[in-house]
Design a protein around this motif. Structure first.
Motif, PDB file in Angstrom:
ATOM      1  N   GLN A   1       0.821  -1.218   0.000  1.00 46.42           N
ATOM      2  CA  GLN A   1       0.000   0.000   0.000  1.00 46.42           C
ATOM      3  C   GLN A   1       0.854   1.266   0.000  1.00 46.42           C
ATOM      4  O   GLN A   1       0.720   2.122   0.873  1.00 46.42           O
ATOM      5  N   VAL A   2       1.762   1.316  -0.979  1.00 44.11           N
ATOM      6  CA  VAL A   2       2.729   2.421  -1.013  1.00 44.11           C
ATOM      7  C   VAL A   2       2.173   3.632  -1.769  1.00 44.11           C
ATOM      8  O   VAL A   2       1.665   3.506  -2.884  1.00 44.11           O
ATOM      9  N   THR A   3       2.287   4.766  -1.132  1.00 46.41           N
ATOM     10  CA  THR A   3       1.863   6.028  -1.733  1.00 46.41           C
ATOM     11  C   THR A   3       2.993   7.043  -1.608  1.00 46.41           C
ATOM     12  O   THR A   3       3.690   7.071  -0.597  1.00 46.41           O
ATOM     13  N   LYS A   4       3.203   7.802  -2.673  1.00 47.20           N
ATOM     14  CA  LYS A   4       4.142   8.920  -2.606  1.00 47.20           C
ATOM     15  C   LYS A   4       3.433  10.157  -3.102  1.00 47.20           C
ATOM     16  O   LYS A   4       3.047  10.244  -4.275  1.00 47.20           O
ATOM     17  N   GLU A   5       3.226  11.085  -2.200  1.00 50.11           N
ATOM     18  CA  GLU A   5       2.527  12.312  -2.555  1.00 50.11           C
ATOM     19  C   GLU A   5       3.505  13.479  -2.560  1.00 50.11           C
ATOM     20  O   GLU A   5       4.284  13.635  -1.627  1.00 50.11           O
ATOM     21  N   TYR A   6       3.479  14.245  -3.631  1.00 49.22           N
ATOM     22  CA  TYR A   6       4.269  15.468  -3.687  1.00 49.22           C
ATOM     23  C   TYR A   6       3.323  16.652  -3.524  1.00 49.22           C
ATOM     24  O   TYR A   6       2.279  16.698  -4.163  1.00 49.22           O
ATOM     25  N   VAL A   7       3.696  17.574  -2.681  1.00 47.45           N
ATOM     26  CA  VAL A   7       2.896  18.789  -2.516  1.00 47.45           C
ATOM     27  C   VAL A   7       3.674  19.957  -3.094  1.00 47.45           C
ATOM     28  O   VAL A   7       4.818  20.197  -2.727  1.00 47.45           O
ATOM     29  N   MET A   8       3.054  20.606  -4.085  1.00 50.87           N
ATOM     30  CA  MET A   8       3.679  21.775  -4.703  1.00 50.87           C
ATOM     31  C   MET A   8       2.711  22.938  -4.527  1.00 50.87           C
ATOM     32  O   MET A   8       1.695  23.010  -5.226  1.00 50.87           O
ATOM     33  N   GLY A   9       3.014  23.813  -3.587  1.00 54.62           N
ATOM     34  CA  GLY A   9       2.103  24.907  -3.289  1.00 54.62           C
ATOM     35  C   GLY A   9       0.789  24.347  -2.762  1.00 54.62           C
ATOM     36  O   GLY A   9       0.788  23.589  -1.793  1.00 54.62           O
ATOM     37  N   SER A  10      -0.303  24.662  -3.447  1.00 51.90           N
ATOM     38  CA  SER A  10      -1.604  24.193  -2.959  1.00 51.90           C
ATOM     39  C   SER A  10      -2.023  22.890  -3.654  1.00 51.90           C
ATOM     40  O   SER A  10      -3.086  22.350  -3.385  1.00 51.90           O
ATOM     41  N   LYS A  11      -1.145  22.413  -4.578  1.00 53.04           N
ATOM     42  CA  LYS A  11      -1.506  21.209  -5.333  1.00 53.04           C
ATOM     43  C   LYS A  11      -0.784  19.981  -4.808  1.00 53.04           C
ATOM     44  O   LYS A  11       0.427  20.019  -4.554  1.00 53.04           O
ATOM     45  N   ALA A  12      -1.503  18.883  -4.650  1.00 49.46           N
ATOM     46  CA  ALA A  12      -0.880  17.635  -4.228  1.00 49.46           C
ATOM     47  C   ALA A  12      -0.990  16.619  -5.360  1.00 49.46           C
ATOM     48  O   ALA A  12      -2.040  16.494  -5.984  1.00 49.46           O
ATOM     49  N   VAL A  13       0.116  15.930  -5.652  1.00 52.22           N
ATOM     50  CA  VAL A  13       0.113  14.899  -6.694  1.00 52.22           C
ATOM     51  C   VAL A  13       0.515  13.575  -6.072  1.00 52.22           C
ATOM     52  O   VAL A  13       1.554  13.484  -5.426  1.00 52.22           O
ATOM     53  N   LYS A  14      -0.321  12.556  -6.266  1.00 50.53           N
ATOM     54  CA  LYS A  14       0.062  11.216  -5.823  1.00 50.53           C
ATOM     55  C   LYS A  14       0.803  10.537  -6.969  1.00 50.53           C
ATOM     56  O   LYS A  14       0.198   9.920  -7.846  1.00 50.53           O
ATOM     57  N   ALA A  15       2.124  10.689  -6.983  1.00 51.82           N
ATOM     58  CA  ALA A  15       2.948  10.124  -8.055  1.00 51.82           C
ATOM     59  C   ALA A  15       2.834   8.602  -8.041  1.00 51.82           C
ATOM     60  O   ALA A  15       2.857   7.952  -9.086  1.00 51.82           O
ATOM     61  N   VAL A  16       2.744   8.030  -6.840  1.00 53.06           N
ATOM     62  CA  VAL A  16       2.480   6.601  -6.658  1.00 53.06           C
ATOM     63  C   VAL A  16       1.312   6.517  -5.694  1.00 53.06           C
ATOM     64  O   VAL A  16       1.319   7.146  -4.636  1.00 53.06           O
ATOM     65  N   ASN A  17       0.291   5.755  -6.090  1.00 54.73           N
ATOM     66  CA  ASN A  17      -0.967   5.812  -5.348  1.00 54.73           C
ATOM     67  C   ASN A  17      -1.450   4.415  -4.931  1.00 54.73           C
ATOM     68  O   ASN A  17      -2.013   3.680  -5.725  1.00 54.73           O
ATOM     69  N   ASP A  18      -1.139   4.053  -3.714  1.00 56.29           N
ATOM     70  CA  ASP A  18      -1.638   2.807  -3.118  1.00 56.29           C
ATOM     71  C   ASP A  18      -1.225   1.562  -3.922  1.00 56.29           C
ATOM     72  O   ASP A  18      -2.055   0.769  -4.339  1.00 56.29           O
ATOM     73  N   VAL A  19       0.069   1.422  -4.103  1.00 50.37           N
ATOM     74  CA  VAL A  19       0.593   0.301  -4.890  1.00 50.37           C
ATOM     75  C   VAL A  19       1.008  -0.861  -3.989  1.00 50.37           C
ATOM     76  O   VAL A  19       1.773  -0.679  -3.046  1.00 50.37           O
ATOM     77  N   THR A  20       0.472  -2.034  -4.288  1.00 51.86           N
ATOM     78  CA  THR A  20       0.861  -3.263  -3.593  1.00 51.86           C
ATOM     79  C   THR A  20       1.339  -4.260  -4.642  1.00 51.86           C
ATOM     80  O   THR A  20       0.561  -4.635  -5.529  1.00 51.86           O
ATOM     81  N   ILE A  21       2.621  -4.631  -4.586  1.00 53.09           N
ATOM     82  CA  ILE A  21       3.127  -5.636  -5.520  1.00 53.09           C
ATOM     83  C   ILE A  21       4.150  -6.532  -4.834  1.00 53.09           C
ATOM     84  O   ILE A  21       4.792  -6.139  -3.858  1.00 53.09           O
ATOM     85  N   SER A  22       4.299  -7.731  -5.364  1.00 53.53           N
ATOM     86  CA  SER A  22       5.290  -8.667  -4.854  1.00 53.53           C
ATOM     87  C   SER A  22       6.079  -9.217  -6.038  1.00 53.53           C
ATOM     88  O   SER A  22       5.495  -9.631  -7.042  1.00 53.53           O
ATOM     89  N   ILE A  23       7.409  -9.182  -5.930  1.00 59.70           N
ATOM     90  CA  ILE A  23       8.274  -9.655  -7.006  1.00 59.70           C
ATOM     91  C   ILE A  23       9.132 -10.786  -6.486  1.00 59.70           C
ATOM     92  O   ILE A  23       9.738 -10.684  -5.406  1.00 59.70           O
ATOM     93  N   THR A  24       9.172 -11.887  -7.229  1.00 57.82           N
ATOM     94  CA  THR A  24       9.896 -13.079  -6.809  1.00 57.82           C
ATOM     95  C   THR A  24      11.335 -13.042  -7.306  1.00 57.82           C
ATOM     96  O   THR A  24      11.606 -12.512  -8.385  1.00 57.82           O
ATOM     97  N   GLU A  25      12.219 -13.619  -6.524  1.00 57.58           N
ATOM     98  CA  GLU A  25      13.633 -13.699  -6.916  1.00 57.58           C
ATOM     99  C   GLU A  25      13.771 -14.305  -8.313  1.00 57.58           C
ATOM    100  O   GLU A  25      13.149 -15.315  -8.617  1.00 57.58           O
ATOM    101  N   GLY A  26      14.569 -13.646  -9.148  1.00 58.75           N
ATOM    102  CA  GLY A  26      14.823 -14.159 -10.487  1.00 58.75           C
ATOM    103  C   GLY A  26      13.849 -13.677 -11.542  1.00 58.75           C
ATOM    104  O   GLY A  26      14.058 -13.929 -12.732  1.00 58.75           O
ATOM    105  N   GLU A  27      12.810 -12.989 -11.134  1.00 63.38           N
ATOM    106  CA  GLU A  27      11.842 -12.505 -12.125  1.00 63.38           C
ATOM    107  C   GLU A  27      12.407 -11.361 -12.966  1.00 63.38           C
ATOM    108  O   GLU A  27      13.247 -10.593 -12.503  1.00 63.38           O
TER     109      GLU A  27
END
Ligand code: ADP
Ligand code: MG
Length: 232
Positions: A9-35
């Motif tokens: 559930q990863v989110t990265k929000e940037y706030v620029m002045g009065s504007k907020a941007v969710k560059a990454v919005n609630d991401v859940t992923i799993s990556i297996t070794e060797g993929e």
């Protein structure tokens, strides 16, 4: 199967002045070794931000990230630097080679924090120059190499440290189509041969054919994940 990367559930929000941007919005992923994972999305969809979060270059505003079982979102900036130097190989669109160093020295630089013995450092760097098909080019300077060759040097530099994870941000974005395909083929071959987990980002749709799984990103969200087995 060993889990190499987990985002919860990863989110990265940037706030620029009065504007907020969710560059990454609630991401859940799993990556297996060797993929071999490709993240596909248009410009501005959050691809670079996602990679920067996984390599602990930036902290999320919400959620947790684990790489190789280590919670990278809990590292201090000092620990994060060390984590990258020891565990993450990075490949960039513009190669990021030192112009005053030879190809071989550029590879050595990438590994020097991990291998202190100069003979071993040289041996390892030569081995990876060969692996990327640049045997005989060791003493060339970056400006004596084609774009594709320069990117091979940067792939050798990233892999010679034998990282947990190879991260590539638009690795073919600065190459012509044919050379770009050669680099995708190389990354795929290296993934097969070394078993290194690869996470590569691109906006080139056809790159998906090299991947085990393709994660489609749109406006910071995972739109869909396509496995090769399901596709063919
Ligand atoms: N440091 C930053 N400060 C403010 N906004 C940012 C920053 N980095 C990225 N963004 C914004 O986050 C969104 C995703 O950017 P980015 O991860 O670079 O996308 P991509 O790599 O897919 O082109 C964009 O809207 C971008 O403008
Ligand atoms: Mg980007």
């Amino acid at each position: 199967m060993v889990e190499k990367v987990r985002m919860e559930q990863v989110t990265k929000e940037y706030v620029m002045g009065s504007k907020a941007v969710k560059a990454v919005n609630d991401v859940t992923i799993s990556i297996t070794e060797g993929e071999f994972i490709i993240i596909l999305g248009p410009s501005g969809s959050g691809k670079t931000t996602l990679l920067n979060l996984i390599s602990a270059l930036t902290l999320p505003t919400g959620g947790k990230i684990f790489v190789g079982g280590r919670e990278v979102t809990a590292l201090s900036s000092r620990e994060a630097t060390r984590f990258r130097a020891e565990h993450v190989g990075l490949v960039f669109q513009f190669f990021n080679l030192f112009p005053t160093l030879t190809a071989l020295e550029n590879v050595e630089i990438g590994v020097a924090l991990k291998i202190k013995n100069p003979q071993e450092l040289r041996r390892r760097s030569l081995e990876y120059m060969k692996l990327v098909g640049l045997e005989g080019m060791e003493d060339k300077f970056p400006d004596q190499l084609s774009g594709g060759e320069q990117q091979r040097v940067s792939v050798a530099r990233a892999l010679a440290m034998e990282p947990d994870l190879l991260i590539a941000d638009e690795p073919t974005g600065n190459l012509d189509a044919e050379t770009g395909e050669e680099i995708w083929t190389l990354l795929r071959e290296l993934n097969d041969r070394t078993g290194t987990t690869v996470l590569a980002v691109t906006h080139w749709g056809e790159a998906a054919r090299y991947a085990d799984r393709t994660i489609f990103l749109r406006s910071g969200k995972v739109e869909k994940i396509v496995s090769k087995a399901l596709e063919s």
